[in-house]
Design a protein around this motif. Structure first.
Motif, PDB file in Angstrom:
ATOM      1  N   GLN A  28     -31.812 -25.648  -1.812  1.00 16.12           N
ATOM      2  CA  GLN A  28     -31.973 -26.086  -3.192  1.00 16.12           C
ATOM      3  C   GLN A  28     -31.356 -25.122  -4.205  1.00 16.12           C
ATOM      4  O   GLN A  28     -31.340 -25.406  -5.401  1.00 16.12           O
ATOM      5  N   GLY A  29     -30.870 -23.975  -3.724  1.00 13.63           N
ATOM      6  CA  GLY A  29     -30.195 -23.037  -4.612  1.00 13.63           C
ATOM      7  C   GLY A  29     -31.113 -22.094  -5.356  1.00 13.63           C
ATOM      8  O   GLY A  29     -30.721 -21.520  -6.384  1.00 13.63           O
ATOM      9  N   ARG A  30     -32.338 -21.904  -4.847  1.00 11.40           N
ATOM     10  CA  ARG A  30     -33.269 -20.996  -5.517  1.00 11.40           C
ATOM     11  C   ARG A  30     -32.696 -19.578  -5.542  1.00 11.40           C
ATOM     12  O   ARG A  30     -31.983 -19.160  -4.628  1.00 11.40           O
ATOM     13  N   THR A  31     -33.064 -18.821  -6.579  1.00  9.90           N
ATOM     14  CA  THR A  31     -32.558 -17.460  -6.740  1.00  9.90           C
ATOM     15  C   THR A  31     -33.696 -16.514  -7.113  1.00  9.90           C
ATOM     16  O   THR A  31     -34.805 -16.937  -7.424  1.00  9.90           O
ATOM     17  N   GLY A  32     -33.401 -15.201  -7.097  1.00 10.17           N
ATOM     18  CA  GLY A  32     -34.345 -14.195  -7.568  1.00 10.17           C
ATOM     19  C   GLY A  32     -35.718 -14.268  -6.920  1.00 10.17           C
ATOM     20  O   GLY A  32     -35.853 -14.408  -5.697  1.00 10.17           O
ATOM     21  N   LEU A  33     -36.752 -14.190  -7.746  1.00 12.71           N
ATOM     22  CA  LEU A  33     -38.126 -14.200  -7.256  1.00 12.71           C
ATOM     23  C   LEU A  33     -38.469 -15.468  -6.493  1.00 12.71           C
ATOM     24  O   LEU A  33     -39.375 -15.470  -5.655  1.00 12.71           O
ATOM     25  N   GLN A  34     -37.757 -16.538  -6.759  1.00  7.26           N
ATOM     26  CA  GLN A  34     -38.025 -17.807  -6.078  1.00  7.26           C
ATOM     27  C   GLN A  34     -37.670 -17.754  -4.593  1.00  7.26           C
ATOM     28  O   GLN A  34     -38.070 -18.628  -3.823  1.00  7.26           O
ATOM     29  N   LEU A  35     -36.909 -16.740  -4.201  1.00  7.26           N
ATOM     30  CA  LEU A  35     -36.522 -16.600  -2.797  1.00  7.26           C
ATOM     31  C   LEU A  35     -37.494 -15.746  -1.992  1.00  7.26           C
ATOM     32  O   LEU A  35     -37.407 -15.708  -0.761  1.00  7.26           O
ATOM     33  N   ASN A  58     -31.209 -10.329   1.333  1.00  7.37           N
ATOM     34  CA  ASN A  58     -29.958  -9.912   0.702  1.00  7.37           C
ATOM     35  C   ASN A  58     -29.370 -10.984  -0.207  1.00  7.37           C
ATOM     36  O   ASN A  58     -28.659 -10.674  -1.167  1.00  7.37           O
ATOM     37  N   LEU A  59     -29.673 -12.248   0.082  1.00  8.55           N
ATOM     38  CA  LEU A  59     -29.276 -13.331  -0.813  1.00  8.55           C
ATOM     39  C   LEU A  59     -29.955 -13.163  -2.170  1.00  8.55           C
ATOM     40  O   LEU A  59     -29.311 -13.292  -3.214  1.00  8.55           O
ATOM     41  N   ARG A  60     -31.238 -12.865  -2.124  1.00  9.66           N
ATOM     42  CA  ARG A  60     -31.986 -12.631  -3.361  1.00  9.66           C
ATOM     43  C   ARG A  60     -31.407 -11.464  -4.159  1.00  9.66           C
ATOM     44  O   ARG A  60     -31.362 -11.485  -5.386  1.00  9.66           O
ATOM     45  N   ASP A  61     -30.953 -10.426  -3.439  1.00 13.18           N
ATOM     46  CA  ASP A  61     -30.537  -9.187  -4.098  1.00 13.18           C
ATOM     47  C   ASP A  61     -29.044  -9.115  -4.415  1.00 13.18           C
ATOM     48  O   ASP A  61     -28.557  -8.055  -4.812  1.00 13.18           O
ATOM     49  N   ILE A  62     -28.305 -10.208  -4.251  1.00 12.61           N
ATOM     50  CA  ILE A  62     -26.863 -10.161  -4.510  1.00 12.61           C
ATOM     51  C   ILE A  62     -26.539  -9.595  -5.904  1.00 12.61           C
ATOM     52  O   ILE A  62     -25.683  -8.704  -6.021  1.00 12.61           O
ATOM     53  N   PRO A  63     -27.175 -10.055  -6.978  1.00 14.00           N
ATOM     54  CA  PRO A  63     -26.823  -9.534  -8.308  1.00 14.00           C
ATOM     55  C   PRO A  63     -27.063  -8.030  -8.457  1.00 14.00           C
ATOM     56  O   PRO A  63     -26.182  -7.302  -8.950  1.00 14.00           O
TER      57      PRO A  63
END
Length: 290
Positions: free
Chosen positions: A258-265, A190-195
């Motif tokens: 490290q604050g990774r987002t999107g596909l990096q998660l 869900n962190l990845r999908d926030i946007p």
């Protein structure tokens, strides 16, 4: 028309540690008090895996018809991608729930605890209404609570109780640990999908908390099982082998911190799930041997 490979991918194999881990630990806790039954453990495993596959197909169907998956950054989805007819995916979910129900009935019949039928109905209803129905609770910030309860206390203690008729302190501690692991997987997802969830109106706990606090929640959930391992290790020293899963969990923690987002998660889900499975194998095995 979706291919066989796409249908297999639609089951979301990477989520299966969530359904395997509780049974492994619950079976180990049962053997720890000399109550282990291989046939009952295998039935419990079938119940758990079929329920997991069912909820995955149900989520694919419900999110797909709502348009939640139209612009997702995560793995392949059958309905959202247009590869499969929504009705077929819904029917696949119902078929998986049916398998889980039949295995559950057999398990209850063997144990004689017929009142557990209520928990079986609750599990299937919880799986469907997570994203299904007019007011899915997964869209209102309660998904993490449900995952913790279903894959933690209900999964571990259910496996333990149906075999022994007892609930032990070690079982409770192990149930909390597995519940934290499973919830951490969902929090990372869900962190990845926030946007995208924010755009589609899906108010997950991550959306409600925001990016920074969601990362803090993930960190707490990822660390908690290892603290519990130290406590259980006082009673059963061999369970300290569960700390072998710490390096795997650290891989996911590092990406989140490290604050990774999107596909990096996406690797965070894999690493957390594998850490949970390794923890369950080592701790469950240690309880068996002890």
């Amino acid at each position: 028309m979706a291919t066989v490979t796409q249908w297999v991918e639609g089951t979301r194999p990477r989520t299966l540690p969530n359904s395997i881990a509780p049974v492994l630990v619950g079976a180990g806790a049962a053997q720890n008090i000399d109550g282990f039954s291989l046939p009952m453990s295998l039935l419990a495993l079938l119940v758990s895996i079929a329920l997991q596959v069912g909820v995955n197909f149900a989520n694919d169907y419900s999110d797909g018809i709502r348009g939640t998956d139209d612009h997702r950054v995560g793995p392949f989805r059958l309905v959202g991608s247009g590869a499969a007819d929504p009705t077929a995916v819904r029917n696949a979910a119902f078929a998986a729930f049916g398998v889980s129900a039949v295995a559950g009935l057999a398990l209850i019949a063997i144990s004689g605890y017929w009142w557990l039928l209520a928990f079986g109905v609750l599990c299937i209803a919880g799986a469907w209404f997570y994203t299904g129905g007019s007011k899915p609770y997964g869209y209102s910030g309660f998904g993490e609570v449900a995952v913790f309860l279903f894959f933690g206390p209900m999964g571990v203690l259910g496996t333990l109780f149906v075999q022994t008729g007892e609930v032990t302190g070690i079982g409770i501690g192990s149930a909390v640990a597995v519940g934290c692991f499973s919830t951490a997987v969902l929090v990372a997802n869900n962190l990845r999908d926030i946007p995208t969830d924010t755009k589609s109106g899906k108010r997950t706990l991550a959306v409600l908390l925001g990016d920074k606090d969601t990362r803090r929640l993930y960190l707490a959930l990822a660390v908690a099982p290892f603290l519990i391992t130290l406590v259980i290790g006082v009673r059963v020293p061999l369970t300290l082998l569960g700390l072998l899963a710490l390096p795997l969990a650290a891989l996911g923690v590092r990406r989140v911190v490290q604050g990774r987002t999107g596909l990096q998660l996406i690797p965070v889900l894999r690493d957390t799930g594998l850490a949970m499975l390794l923890w369950a194998i080592t701790v469950g095995g240690a309880l068996m041997l002890s």
